[in-house]
Design a protein around this motif. Structure first.
Motif, PDB file in Angstrom:
ATOM      1  N   LEU A   1     -22.807  -5.049  17.965  1.00  0.00           N
ATOM      2  CA  LEU A   1     -22.460  -4.622  16.831  1.00  0.00           C
ATOM      3  C   LEU A   1     -20.790  -4.374  16.688  1.00  0.00           C
ATOM      4  O   LEU A   1     -19.518  -5.838  16.510  1.00  0.00           O
ATOM      5  CB  LEU A   1     -22.372  -3.374  15.673  1.00  0.00           C
ATOM      6  CG  LEU A   1     -24.272  -2.633  15.150  1.00  0.00           C
ATOM      7  CD1 LEU A   1     -24.032  -2.058  14.540  1.00  0.00           C
ATOM      8  CD2 LEU A   1     -24.523  -4.156  14.351  1.00  0.00           C
ATOM      9  N   ASP A   2     -20.025  -4.253  17.954  1.00  0.00           N
ATOM     10  CA  ASP A   2     -18.906  -3.627  18.436  1.00  0.00           C
ATOM     11  C   ASP A   2     -18.585  -2.798  19.555  1.00  0.00           C
ATOM     12  O   ASP A   2     -19.411  -2.403  20.289  1.00  0.00           O
ATOM     13  CB  ASP A   2     -18.185  -2.609  17.133  1.00  0.00           C
ATOM     14  CG  ASP A   2     -16.624  -3.241  16.906  1.00  0.00           C
ATOM     15  OD1 ASP A   2     -16.100  -4.061  17.120  1.00  0.00           O
ATOM     16  OD2 ASP A   2     -16.204  -2.689  16.103  1.00  0.00           O
ATOM     17  N   TYR A   3     -17.813  -3.446  20.054  1.00  0.00           N
ATOM     18  CA  TYR A   3     -16.676  -2.723  21.722  1.00  0.00           C
ATOM     19  C   TYR A   3     -15.449  -2.533  21.903  1.00  0.00           C
ATOM     20  O   TYR A   3     -15.055  -3.566  20.559  1.00  0.00           O
ATOM     21  CB  TYR A   3     -16.972  -4.484  22.325  1.00  0.00           C
ATOM     22  CG  TYR A   3     -16.330  -3.804  23.309  1.00  0.00           C
ATOM     23  CD1 TYR A   3     -16.913  -2.923  24.889  1.00  0.00           C
ATOM     24  CD2 TYR A   3     -15.757  -3.678  23.770  1.00  0.00           C
ATOM     25  CE1 TYR A   3     -16.640  -2.422  26.002  1.00  0.00           C
ATOM     26  CE2 TYR A   3     -14.732  -3.615  25.201  1.00  0.00           C
ATOM     27  CZ  TYR A   3     -15.544  -2.923  26.058  1.00  0.00           C
ATOM     28  OH  TYR A   3     -14.999  -2.231  27.751  1.00  0.00           O
ATOM     29  N   TYR A   4     -15.561  -1.691  22.130  1.00  0.00           N
ATOM     30  CA  TYR A   4     -13.706  -0.455  21.846  1.00  0.00           C
ATOM     31  C   TYR A   4     -13.958  -0.045  23.341  1.00  0.00           C
ATOM     32  O   TYR A   4     -14.659   1.819  23.093  1.00  0.00           O
ATOM     33  CB  TYR A   4     -13.537  -0.135  20.445  1.00  0.00           C
ATOM     34  CG  TYR A   4     -13.674   0.106  19.692  1.00  0.00           C
ATOM     35  CD1 TYR A   4     -13.967   1.675  19.950  1.00  0.00           C
ATOM     36  CD2 TYR A   4     -14.899   0.214  18.600  1.00  0.00           C
ATOM     37  CE1 TYR A   4     -14.293   2.630  19.302  1.00  0.00           C
ATOM     38  CE2 TYR A   4     -16.450   0.948  18.185  1.00  0.00           C
ATOM     39  CZ  TYR A   4     -15.114   2.090  18.924  1.00  0.00           C
ATOM     40  OH  TYR A   4     -16.744   3.381  17.060  1.00  0.00           O
ATOM     41  N   CYS A   5     -12.610  -0.209  23.515  1.00  0.00           N
ATOM     42  CA  CYS A   5     -12.879   1.519  24.554  1.00  0.00           C
ATOM     43  C   CYS A   5     -13.404   1.401  25.414  1.00  0.00           C
ATOM     44  O   CYS A   5     -13.876   2.508  25.849  1.00  0.00           O
ATOM     45  CB  CYS A   5     -12.009   2.821  23.190  1.00  0.00           C
ATOM     46  SG  CYS A   5     -10.705   2.323  23.059  1.00  0.00           S
ATOM     47  N   GLY A   6     -14.615   0.847  26.048  1.00  0.00           N
ATOM     48  CA  GLY A   6     -15.482   0.772  26.895  1.00  0.00           C
ATOM     49  C   GLY A   6     -16.754   1.497  26.048  1.00  0.00           C
ATOM     50  O   GLY A   6     -18.051   1.575  26.468  1.00  0.00           O
TER      51      GLY A   6
ATOM     52  N   LEU B   1     -31.855   1.968  13.422  1.00  0.00           N
ATOM     53  CA  LEU B   1     -31.732   2.810  14.947  1.00  0.00           C
ATOM     54  C   LEU B   1     -30.161   2.680  14.878  1.00  0.00           C
ATOM     55  O   LEU B   1     -30.110   1.264  15.714  1.00  0.00           O
ATOM     56  CB  LEU B   1     -32.530   2.990  15.432  1.00  0.00           C
ATOM     57  CG  LEU B   1     -32.611   4.379  16.922  1.00  0.00           C
ATOM     58  CD1 LEU B   1     -33.424   4.699  17.112  1.00  0.00           C
ATOM     59  CD2 LEU B   1     -31.149   3.968  17.840  1.00  0.00           C
ATOM     60  N   ARG B   2     -28.721   3.267  14.901  1.00  0.00           N
ATOM     61  CA  ARG B   2     -27.561   2.590  15.366  1.00  0.00           C
ATOM     62  C   ARG B   2     -27.445   3.520  16.845  1.00  0.00           C
ATOM     63  O   ARG B   2     -27.790   4.650  16.927  1.00  0.00           O
ATOM     64  CB  ARG B   2     -26.693   2.953  14.540  1.00  0.00           C
ATOM     65  CG  ARG B   2     -27.017   1.900  13.204  1.00  0.00           C
ATOM     66  CD  ARG B   2     -25.766   2.128  11.886  1.00  0.00           C
ATOM     67  NE  ARG B   2     -24.178   1.550  13.355  1.00  0.00           N
ATOM     68  CZ  ARG B   2     -23.442   1.201  13.050  1.00  0.00           C
ATOM     69  NH1 ARG B   2     -23.429   0.558  11.870  1.00  0.00           N
ATOM     70  NH2 ARG B   2     -22.510   0.835  13.088  1.00  0.00           N
ATOM     71  N   TYR B   3     -26.677   3.556  17.709  1.00  0.00           N
ATOM     72  CA  TYR B   3     -26.132   4.074  18.967  1.00  0.00           C
ATOM     73  C   TYR B   3     -25.056   3.215  19.374  1.00  0.00           C
ATOM     74  O   TYR B   3     -24.829   2.580  18.693  1.00  0.00           O
ATOM     75  CB  TYR B   3     -27.904   3.794  19.591  1.00  0.00           C
ATOM     76  CG  TYR B   3     -28.198   2.447  20.372  1.00  0.00           C
ATOM     77  CD1 TYR B   3     -27.920   2.572  21.621  1.00  0.00           C
ATOM     78  CD2 TYR B   3     -28.908   1.720  19.457  1.00  0.00           C
ATOM     79  CE1 TYR B   3     -28.415   0.794  22.454  1.00  0.00           C
ATOM     80  CE2 TYR B   3     -29.353   0.651  19.816  1.00  0.00           C
ATOM     81  CZ  TYR B   3     -28.818  -0.023  21.772  1.00  0.00           C
ATOM     82  OH  TYR B   3     -29.124  -0.810  21.866  1.00  0.00           O
ATOM     83  N   VAL B   4     -24.462   4.058  20.727  1.00  0.00           N
ATOM     84  CA  VAL B   4     -23.368   3.693  20.968  1.00  0.00           C
ATOM     85  C   VAL B   4     -24.104   3.495  22.571  1.00  0.00           C
ATOM     86  O   VAL B   4     -24.455   4.724  23.187  1.00  0.00           O
ATOM     87  CB  VAL B   4     -22.470   4.501  20.910  1.00  0.00           C
ATOM     88  CG1 VAL B   4     -21.588   4.598  19.027  1.00  0.00           C
ATOM     89  CG2 VAL B   4     -22.294   5.792  21.514  1.00  0.00           C
ATOM     90  N   VAL B   5     -23.141   3.235  23.279  1.00  0.00           N
ATOM     91  CA  VAL B   5     -23.513   2.601  24.571  1.00  0.00           C
ATOM     92  C   VAL B   5     -21.360   2.995  25.472  1.00  0.00           C
ATOM     93  O   VAL B   5     -21.116   2.442  25.080  1.00  0.00           O
ATOM     94  CB  VAL B   5     -24.402   1.872  25.653  1.00  0.00           C
ATOM     95  CG1 VAL B   5     -24.568   1.670  26.999  1.00  0.00           C
ATOM     96  CG2 VAL B   5     -25.635   1.282  24.494  1.00  0.00           C
ATOM     97  N   TYR B   6     -21.682   4.570  26.348  1.00  0.00           N
ATOM     98  CA  TYR B   6     -20.711   4.349  26.734  1.00  0.00           C
ATOM     99  C   TYR B   6     -20.939   4.750  28.125  1.00  0.00           C
ATOM    100  O   TYR B   6     -22.160   6.057  28.114  1.00  0.00           O
ATOM    101  CB  TYR B   6     -19.692   5.401  26.217  1.00  0.00           C
ATOM    102  CG  TYR B   6     -19.076   5.657  26.386  1.00  0.00           C
ATOM    103  CD1 TYR B   6     -17.291   5.284  26.589  1.00  0.00           C
ATOM    104  CD2 TYR B   6     -18.131   7.080  27.542  1.00  0.00           C
ATOM    105  CE1 TYR B   6     -16.114   5.166  26.965  1.00  0.00           C
ATOM    106  CE2 TYR B   6     -16.685   6.859  28.663  1.00  0.00           C
ATOM    107  CZ  TYR B   6     -16.008   6.112  28.321  1.00  0.00           C
ATOM    108  OH  TYR B   6     -14.906   6.808  28.506  1.00  0.00           O
TER     109      TYR B   6
END
Length: 182
Positions: free
Chosen positions: A10-15, A33-38
């Motif tokens: 969906l998007d990418y910012y600050c890693g 299911l929404r998630y982030v990967v950092y």
């Protein structure tokens, strides 16, 4: 019933990568299911299944698909609603000891025991003569270093979980099939 699961970026910012697993059944949107990967670690922020399609394995299929995508990496889950807690409680988990935490906790116990021993000896040395005090000072010459080591180990223990949980992929024979597309 077959659950189709699509993984979307969906998007990418600050890693950080914002991602979503979109589940469909027979072409109908069934859940997200929404998630982030950092730093390579997934963290789930939201799981939503269409009310009319709940309790049909869609949420489970999405969580299992995410764990499959991040095999060997524990998934973090944010604050849970009652439905979210029910979903996670219904899953089977493989709990693995975090060796970094276990080693640090064991070392911390030994360091703290030595520090307690030094403190007891310090109480006893109050009325001692010069030779005994000099011997004591030599014996506890690492006292400050031990305090530093204890602080370092407490940091490791407090910042690392004692164990990791991984979703076990066991699909009952009556569960719907799930296909993941990336």
């Amino acid at each position: 019933m077959t659950i189709e699961i699509e993984n979307r970026h969906l998007d990418y910012y600050c890693g950080q990568h914002d991602m979503a697993l979109i589940a469909t059944v027979a072409g109908v949107h069934a859940g997200t299911l929404r998630y982030v990967v950092y730093d390579g670690e997934p963290s789930v922020s939201m799981i939503k299944v269409r009310k009319s399609m709940r309790r049909q394995g869609i949420g489970t299929a999405m969580v299992v698909a995410l764990q499959r995508e991040f095999s060997g990496i524990p998934i973090q889950f944010g604050g849970l609603t009652g439905h979210g807690a029910s979903l996670l409680n219904s899953l089977e988990w493989d709990v693995v000891t975090n060796e970094d935490h276990a080693v640090a906790a064991s070392q911390l116990r030994r360091v703290e025991a030595r520090l307690r021993d030094y403190a007891v000896k310090a109480e006893r040395i109050v009325g001692a003569g010069r030779a005994e005090k000099d011997a004591f000072i030599r014996e506890v010459s690492d006292w400050n270093d031990l305090h530093d080591e204890a602080d370092r180990l407490r940091e490791i223990v407090s910042r690392n979980p004692s164990s990791f949980r991984f979703v076990v992929e066991r699909i009952p024979s009556d569960a719907p099939a799930a296909k993941l597309s990336m």
